[in-house]
Scaffold this active site. Structure first.
Site, PDB file in Angstrom:
ATOM      1  N   ASP A  55       0.886  -1.161   0.000  1.00  0.00           N
ATOM      2  CA  ASP A  55       0.000   0.000   0.000  1.00  0.00           C
ATOM      3  C   ASP A  55       0.922   1.208   0.000  1.00  0.00           C
ATOM      4  O   ASP A  55       1.464   1.582   1.033  1.00  0.00           O
ATOM      5  CB  ASP A  55      -0.888  -0.005   1.249  1.00  0.00           C
ATOM      6  CG  ASP A  55      -1.800   1.216   1.296  1.00  0.00           C
ATOM      7  OD1 ASP A  55      -2.326   1.620   0.241  1.00  0.00           O
ATOM      8  OD2 ASP A  55      -1.977   1.770   2.396  1.00  0.00           O
TER       9      ASP A  55
ATOM     10  N   GLU B 205      -1.037  -1.628  -4.891  1.00  0.00           N
ATOM     11  CA  GLU B 205      -2.310  -0.948  -5.123  1.00  0.00           C
ATOM     12  C   GLU B 205      -2.100   0.187  -6.115  1.00  0.00           C
ATOM     13  O   GLU B 205      -1.134   0.946  -6.017  1.00  0.00           O
ATOM     14  CB  GLU B 205      -2.868  -0.396  -3.810  1.00  0.00           C
ATOM     15  CG  GLU B 205      -4.266   0.188  -3.977  1.00  0.00           C
ATOM     16  CD  GLU B 205      -4.909   0.529  -2.654  1.00  0.00           C
ATOM     17  OE1 GLU B 205      -6.013   0.043  -2.398  1.00  0.00           O
ATOM     18  OE2 GLU B 205      -4.301   1.295  -1.886  1.00  0.00           O
TER      19      GLU B 205
ATOM     20  N   ASP C 218      -2.547   1.140   6.838  1.00  0.00           N
ATOM     21  CA  ASP C 218      -1.611   0.866   5.734  1.00  0.00           C
ATOM     22  C   ASP C 218      -1.244  -0.623   5.692  1.00  0.00           C
ATOM     23  O   ASP C 218      -1.105  -1.207   4.623  1.00  0.00           O
ATOM     24  CB  ASP C 218      -0.336   1.710   5.887  1.00  0.00           C
ATOM     25  CG  ASP C 218      -0.639   3.178   6.048  1.00  0.00           C
ATOM     26  OD1 ASP C 218      -0.896   3.845   5.034  1.00  0.00           O
ATOM     27  OD2 ASP C 218      -0.631   3.648   7.198  1.00  0.00           O
TER      28      ASP C 218
END
Length: 193
Positions: free
Chosen positions: A7, A67, A141
């Site tokens: 992330d 991501e 996160d």
């Protein structure tokens, strides 16, 4: 298959490692890379790269899932996040690993949260799927990164092509397969003739 999910962020970068063993999902580890917010961007990116490279070395994943970008109202924020994503892509390429990118809505849906679900819904589903204690996920996160890894494993299970993986299944030098592995998840359709 062992996957390290990322992330990306320029101040906090989450990573999570999940492995599928005999049809079961196993949580191997996660963390949040924190950098000094007041440091110049170049220094923060260097520190992110070093820490993510160390995580790749420690966990030895077979693939990296990152991501993708989502819509920003602030162009500067999108640009800075793009730099952090670039660091994640570079670290994976230097390790000779295939890189896969997933849209945020796809990541949320893959863990059973709605595409518009908030971070709390994603964290709850990740904890449920992996049996991770809430106290160990200090920031969203980390749970988001675990969700990215789960998303890749779900896609891999249903037979998505591993278009960004090296062709013979062996690790090659990063420079020789960089173009193959860093193709965008969002591709423009071919023009019709």
């Amino acid at each position: 298959m062992r996957v390290l999910g990322v992330d990306p962020g320029s101040r906090f970068m989450g990573f999570g490692v999940v492995e599928e063993k005999k049809g079961k999902l196993v949580h191997l580890g996660h963390g949040v890379i924190k950098v000094v917010e007041s440091a110049p961007l170049a220094e923060r990116l260097k520190d992110l790269h070093a820490a993510l490279s160390a995580a790749l070395q420690r966990y030895q994943p077979e693939a990296v899932a990152v991501e993708g970008l989502f819509t920003f109202r602030n162009a500067r924020s999108a640009l800075v996040l793009g730099h952090a994503r670039g660091v994640a892509l570079l670290a994976a390429a230097q390790a000779g690993l295939p890189v896969h990118e997933y849209a945020p809505a796809s990541v949320k849906k893959s863990v059973g949260a709605s595409g518009a679900g908030n971070k709390d819904a994603v964290a709850r589903m990740v904890r449920t799927l992996l049996g991770v204690d809430e106290a160990t996920l200090e920031r969203a996160d980390a749970s988001d990164a675990l969700a990215v890894a789960l998303c890749h494993l779900n896609q891999f299970r249903v037979g998505m092509p591993r278009a960004s993986a090296p062709g013979n299944g062996k690790r090659k030098g990063a420079a020789s397969v960089l173009a193959d592995r860093l193709s965008s998840a969002y591709q423009r359709p071919e023009a019709r003739r």
